[in-house]
Design a protein around this motif. Sequence first.
Motif, PDB file in Angstrom:
ATOM      1  N   GLU A 225      17.441 -26.542  -7.625  1.00 37.15           N
ATOM      2  CA  GLU A 225      17.030 -25.159  -7.825  1.00 37.15           C
ATOM      3  C   GLU A 225      17.934 -24.485  -8.850  1.00 37.15           C
ATOM      4  O   GLU A 225      18.996 -25.010  -9.207  1.00 37.15           O
ATOM      5  N   PRO A 226      17.560 -23.283  -9.334  1.00 44.96           N
ATOM      6  CA  PRO A 226      18.424 -22.571 -10.285  1.00 44.96           C
ATOM      7  C   PRO A 226      19.759 -22.177  -9.646  1.00 44.96           C
ATOM      8  O   PRO A 226      19.838 -21.922  -8.442  1.00 44.96           O
ATOM      9  N   LEU A 227      20.796 -22.117 -10.470  1.00 42.79           N
ATOM     10  CA  LEU A 227      22.113 -21.633 -10.046  1.00 42.79           C
ATOM     11  C   LEU A 227      22.629 -20.719 -11.140  1.00 42.79           C
ATOM     12  O   LEU A 227      22.911 -21.165 -12.253  1.00 42.79           O
ATOM     13  N   ARG A 228      22.744 -19.439 -10.823  1.00 45.46           N
ATOM     14  CA  ARG A 228      23.175 -18.448 -11.814  1.00 45.46           C
ATOM     15  C   ARG A 228      24.648 -18.108 -11.592  1.00 45.46           C
ATOM     16  O   ARG A 228      25.020 -17.527 -10.562  1.00 45.46           O
ATOM     17  N   LEU A 229      25.485 -18.461 -12.579  1.00 51.16           N
ATOM     18  CA  LEU A 229      26.919 -18.174 -12.535  1.00 51.16           C
ATOM     19  C   LEU A 229      27.203 -16.879 -13.293  1.00 51.16           C
ATOM     20  O   LEU A 229      26.529 -16.564 -14.271  1.00 51.16           O
ATOM     21  N   LEU A 230      28.248 -16.169 -12.851  1.00 48.75           N
ATOM     22  CA  LEU A 230      28.587 -14.885 -13.450  1.00 48.75           C
ATOM     23  C   LEU A 230      30.075 -14.806 -13.759  1.00 48.75           C
ATOM     24  O   LEU A 230      30.916 -15.101 -12.914  1.00 48.75           O
ATOM     25  N   TYR A 231      30.397 -14.393 -14.993  1.00 49.62           N
ATOM     26  CA  TYR A 231      31.748 -13.999 -15.392  1.00 49.62           C
ATOM     27  C   TYR A 231      31.643 -12.536 -15.802  1.00 49.62           C
ATOM     28  O   TYR A 231      30.914 -12.199 -16.742  1.00 49.62           O
ATOM     29  N   SER A 232      32.371 -11.654 -15.124  1.00 51.53           N
ATOM     30  CA  SER A 232      32.271 -10.220 -15.427  1.00 51.53           C
ATOM     31  C   SER A 232      33.656  -9.627 -15.632  1.00 51.53           C
ATOM     32  O   SER A 232      34.659 -10.167 -15.177  1.00 51.53           O
TER      33      SER A 232
ATOM     34  N   PRO B 298      42.409  -9.302  -8.349  1.00 51.73           N
ATOM     35  CA  PRO B 298      41.537  -8.740  -9.384  1.00 51.73           C
ATOM     36  C   PRO B 298      40.466  -7.817  -8.804  1.00 51.73           C
ATOM     37  O   PRO B 298      39.932  -8.065  -7.721  1.00 51.73           O
ATOM     38  N   THR B 299      40.151  -6.772  -9.556  1.00 50.95           N
ATOM     39  CA  THR B 299      39.095  -5.856  -9.132  1.00 50.95           C
ATOM     40  C   THR B 299      37.788  -6.594  -8.918  1.00 50.95           C
ATOM     41  O   THR B 299      37.034  -6.308  -7.978  1.00 50.95           O
ATOM     42  N   LYS B 300      37.505  -7.568  -9.790  1.00 52.37           N
ATOM     43  CA  LYS B 300      36.231  -8.270  -9.661  1.00 52.37           C
ATOM     44  C   LYS B 300      36.174  -9.097  -8.379  1.00 52.37           C
ATOM     45  O   LYS B 300      35.081  -9.305  -7.831  1.00 52.37           O
ATOM     46  N   LEU B 301      37.316  -9.528  -7.856  1.00 50.47           N
ATOM     47  CA  LEU B 301      37.298 -10.247  -6.586  1.00 50.47           C
ATOM     48  C   LEU B 301      36.843  -9.310  -5.468  1.00 50.47           C
ATOM     49  O   LEU B 301      36.028  -9.686  -4.619  1.00 50.47           O
TER      50      LEU B 301
END
Length: 388
Positions: free
Chosen positions: A192-199, A292-295
């Motif tokens: 299936e699709p797997l969408r990874l994110l770096y922000s 990190p804020t993103k965490l």
Amino acid sequence: MLKPTDDTRMYEKFGRTLAAAGYLPIIAGRGAGPTPIVTAEGIIQVELFHGHRLGFSRLLAQWEYWRLLRKMKPELVIVHAPELLPLTLLWHRRTGRPFLYDVRENYALNIRTQQVYQGGIKRLLARAVTWVEARAARRAAAVLLAERSYADELPWLPAGRTVVLENKYAPPSAEQPHSYSRAPLNLSTTAEPLRLLYSGTISALNGVFDAIELARQLRAVWPGLTLTVIGYCQQPAELAQLRQLAAEHSAWLRLIGGAEPVPHAAIVAEIGWHHLGLLPYREHPSSWRCLPTKLYEYLASGLPVLIPPNPLWAAEVQRHEAGLVVDFRQPQLDAPALARQLSGRRFYPQGPVAAARWDSEAPRLLAAVRAAVRAALPAETARPGPPL
């Protein structure tokens, strides 16, 4: 160091918390426009300068800041940038009105260890920042710390007058939906699709190129994998390299932003749409002891994460079964093994992490503000100054 007026910590966290408590917050920084803006949430945004954060107009911000203090006559000033401390100290000395200093970074350490300044300039700037911060700390009603680690790192902190206010997650607006209700979550399988994110801040130090390489290798065993990189890149050479990679791998690599800051609302929207968040930070003295804020954003939203082997972060992630530890720097990823660990795995068995939300920090901010105002003006309540 001056932040934009819609900065997440100044506006979404401090500004909204104070406005909801009946204060009139005036947020001054970069890029609101020449005319003061009053938002629907009862927050005034005032531009101190516009353009590039290192441009000449930034020098004029000092004059605009002093002009703002004299016109608005605030009951309390909260300083988020050390470069505004000298004029804040002068204002405090002349008026006796209190101020709080919000320490968002270990600035002297960053100057010494990051490759922005060189040689004698680096040492001189680090000493100057430490001097002005220490002087301000002695006069401040309280010093606010964005990281717990700063309490051990900064020797000039005033005893008994420090408050930790971590950069936990606050939604961009009260109306914007968030994914608190998402989870428990079973990740997709390799079919299936797997969408990874770096922000967030895009840089080599924050591991953006390591994230891209991990995605490239993992895609060999997870064909439906894509990676979104969203945020602001301050280094032109790194941005050019990133754009080239995005063009070469356009089938699976998407870049949002890059040359300009991205609204926090857009980042939060991407968090809600992706399956896995990446925190590929490289080990560095300026960030390795910080959360990190993103965490916090990912934990509060129930987004599973991949993090580097940082013991502090690993303890937080493992406590909530929120993700896996991965060595982003290894030249050859064992992609099949990582895919087996991720495929169909259940994360966040207790749901998104409530302790990662700003709600847990807001009462301490209000307590610090009320104590400062009450001590300085016991017979009055906070009120706005005259209009600009």
